[in-house]
Design an enzyme around this catalytic site. Sequence first.
Site, PDB file in Angstrom:
ATOM      1  N   ALA A 106       8.930  -3.810  -4.576  1.00  0.00           N
ATOM      2  CA  ALA A 106       9.420  -2.471  -4.271  1.00  0.00           C
ATOM      3  C   ALA A 106       9.719  -1.697  -5.549  1.00  0.00           C
ATOM      4  O   ALA A 106      10.262  -2.238  -6.497  1.00  0.00           O
ATOM      5  CB  ALA A 106      10.680  -2.586  -3.429  1.00  0.00           C
ATOM      6  N   CYS A 107       9.372  -0.420  -5.569  1.00  0.00           N
ATOM      7  CA  CYS A 107       9.595   0.437  -6.741  1.00  0.00           C
ATOM      8  C   CYS A 107       9.777   1.873  -6.269  1.00  0.00           C
ATOM      9  O   CYS A 107       9.541   2.187  -5.104  1.00  0.00           O
ATOM     10  CB  CYS A 107       8.403   0.378  -7.704  1.00  0.00           C
ATOM     11  SG  CYS A 107       7.923  -1.287  -8.227  1.00  0.00           S
TER      12      CYS A 107
END
Length: 515
Positions: A2-3
């Site tokens: 996740a980013c």
Amino acid sequence: MACTTILIGKAASFDGSTIIARNEDSPGGQFEPKKMHVVMPDEQPRTYTATASHVVIELPEEPMRYMSVPDALPGHGIWAAAGINAANVAMTATETITSNERVLGADPLVEYRPARGTEGEEGYEPEHVGGIGEEDMVTLVLPYIRSAREGVERLGALLERFGTYEMNGIAFSDADEIWWLETVGGHHWIAKRVPDDAYVTMPNQLGIDSFDLADAEGPRREHMASADLRAWMAAHHLDLTLRPGNVGFAAGAEAASGVADTFNPRDAFGSHSDSDHVYNTPRAWYMQRCLNPHDRWDGPGAAHTPESDTIPWCRVPERKLTIEDVKYVLSAHYQGTPYDPYGKLGTEATRGLYRPIGINRNGQLAVLQIRPDRPESCRGVQWMAFGSNVFNALVPFYTNVDEAPAYLENTTERVTSESFYWANRLIAALADARFRENSAHIERYQEKVGALGHRMLNETDAAVAELEAEAAPCLLKDANERMAATLKTETEKLLGCVLHTTSLAMKNAFAMSDN
């Protein structure tokens, strides 16, 4: 993985720079220690073997030096993440994005399959190597490109040849342009130039919402794509554009293929799931709420809500955007809304409803700034933060150097305050437990360190202007080292403050004096 990403065009930034930035977040349930590292040409491999997919790729000779933010612990690949090379071209990779069943059925991901059975025996199946992914992309591309456009072209060619095992978004920038590339299935891709006067917000979702296929097939002024994109879309009925009447009203390739020259990739290639409304769209909503605050974001008349599927990929901000704006939105936990887990608004249910941007699993934030009004020798600046962004500070370092400061590079498995990464992890764990009592300490630290960073850049830029270009790298290295030493001092002070404040609230405290 996740980013969250933000991209800022040169006419939308405070000083005419192009700015690309991304939080790299560890997977759920774990932390992945990170470090800052300069990759010198003799360190760059000539034959690259991916740890995850086992794909083997021959690389060009004469790579350039480049900054990177790799995983600190060996054993499962480089994951170089973000950096600026010797030609002042920046790359951040990757933003994990989403797709849908039609796309993945039409162009399956190229996934690694281990060998089955014993070689030489009946039923033996050799391993099937996978494509390239986040682990590989910076190492395969950044050392060999001299413009953002070249970055798109090189990565696009690698995707078409080797494929990928995951959906990703990748940003490239130089002093003039920013390009955003999104993978589409196993071998296809699209890329769009970020408008100079706009910013882009990207949670973990396929983001581009308008694409000119005719431009991508022709002059490629603002759009690029894999060569067979139109034919592939037509063969698998991926274009969801509604047209008046029948397709015959169009002309040329559009009429022949049935695929619109201008279409919405988010509709065609992206996801449309309920989980997006918890995990992805609220982040885009909050970032744009901060940067265009006079739009209607709340209440029954809101143009967009946290669960809207039509939040624009890019938009023009209300004013020019700064490094501090980037840090604020990429540290956000929905301050000022009922969704803030540290807040008093709303209810217990609303305060945990949406996935924040600044979370405990933030591993590193790299803000890559290419400054066109500075000499080539000091044009690239990489602002760095480690750990949870709610509790850390963003610090600038010049990239035209041969090594990173030890305080940012010495991350190991050992937890120690001598490492900037681990010091930030300790501060966050302590400060989170008593957020309100510690928030003033955090804010003062962030403001002081940020001001010292800007001061260092101003003073060093002025000194570089008076020197011969050959002398600049030594001056920049010395400036980076001084910045790191000051950062260490201020970070240790903050660690002491939050340790003291949180210790006073321990459950075994007793009010009666022992004196």
